[in-house]
Design a protein around this motif. Sequence first.
Motif: not given
Length: 588
Positions: A153, A155-156, A158-159, A178, A180, A224
């Motif tokens: 993950n 880029n949180p 975008l979660d 999450g 990505d 996401h």
Amino acid sequence: MQKEAIYHSSSSKYLYAYDNETIHIRLRTKKGDADEIKLRWGDPFEWEEDEKGNWTWELYETVKMEKQGSSSLFDFWVAALKPPYKRVKYAFEIHSGSESIVYAEKGFFQSDEKNDSGGFFTFPYLNEEDVFSPPEWVKETVWYQIFPERFANGNPSLDPEGTLPWGSKDPERDSFFGGDLEGIIQHIDYLKDLGITGVYMTPVFKAPTNHKYDTIDYMEIDPHFGDKETFRKLVETCHSNGIKVMIDAVFNHAGYHFPPFQDVLEKGEASKYKDWFHMKEFPLKTEPKPNYATFAFEKTMPKLNTSNPELKAYLIETGKYWVKEFDVDGWRLDVANEVPHTFWREFRKEVKAIKPDVYILGEIWHEASEWLLGDQFDAVMNYPYTDAALRYFGKEEITAEEFIDKTVSAVYMYPDNVTEVSFNLLGSHDTPRILTECGGNKDKVKQLMAFLLSAPGTPCIYYGDEIGLSGDMDPGCRKCMVWDEKQRDLDMLAFTKKLISLRKAMPVFGNHGHLTFLDQYIGQDIIAYTKEYGEEKLLFLFSNAKGAELHLDESLQGGTFKELISGRDISGSEGIVLKPNEVLILKR
Ligand code: CA
């Protein structure tokens, strides 16, 4: 001689152009039946007139064929010819004890009978454009499969809603953690250090589920996962680190939420997209079975009508777009065997016109010669090859003889230039993890890894197998990647890295080396094979759960071997002791 078992055919795997000069000719005989086979060959048009004015056909040469492999029933003989005029007439001279016979297209004849080229087998002409020519880089590539939702993950922000803390629990069918594209970029050093040279990602296009196989929009990155700029950065980052990028698409069926399908659901026969699918009647029903074609009987996966010109244009445009705009290096195509051959021929032509060395890989689990003639795919996922290894080393379901039989048969299922780029995998997002298949036995996993990395083809490691991730059939096999060193199996990681580095450093380890099983050691509970390339020779030894002490044949005795994983020296003339489920890779 067992004539019924003798087989050759003037088609793909028995007769093919290996490259622009070389023709491979294969013959199958009953195992142990023939002692020697010679190939009689000449040019179809080379005739000579004698003093009496009679014309006779000129036989160029008689060459010995090499017995290159044996399954439990058959021996496989191979000759590689470089005919000066690129065309050949040929027949097989088969010797068995005191018997000898010639086998040609017209049937069998006595070996002292005059050669009648009219009845010989024919390779009419080696046209360069007919040669199966996959991208050169693939046979040197070691792949790593990433399931983006579970790798990292990065880029949180975008979660998706309801995202669980990373690795906080075992995944369920609808979990989100999450992962990505940014996460992959951030871990490029890990991938580089591991030594892999290709990344294969399961779908990254806009789709509601965590696996993204239910595409809504083939032209958009799932929000996401990131956006097109992040995707571009990912491809560039991989490329600048010597890593190729392969992406995944489903053209066989759409997701339930694919807007054109929703339009048909809503408007029925009036929808302008009704011919994008295979609708039998209106209104559409989903129970008890859908009244429209689907993948299997899955109502949420409506089968696409790839014969519809408008839809076809859209899908082929997708194939071109990501190659042209983002420079991706490969397409992995889901459920590729249920899409018409004509669609794939067109797809290949259009996509290769943009980037000739793009790799086109079809998801096909069975024998797939019809797709591998050079006009559709470069490769398929080679499950038949690795299945036998999993069942022998991992699950102990089959005997050593059966393992060798199935593995050799899988090699002779395709021409060599097809096998060299076939996509070999021990596990994926669709299968249980190898550690789980091996009942948690790490030594067995190491044996499987050694087999995978030394096999002909292009090997792929499923993310996390190298650090000891476990898990059953999905969703179990889709756990979050572990980034905490203390939680990793560092011994497995070091072992995997060593294998990858050996494959990359030694041509004989990978596709250049010819693999020959030594079935004489089965009685000593050992699977053994050699790999040979020019003067180089490696000996691979695998013990079963009992372990073994091996005494080598005279031909291999003497001198000292270096074991390539541990670096220790092993004497070739004394008994070689193998612990249970051990693999030794020996070099003289
Ligand atoms: Ca994220």
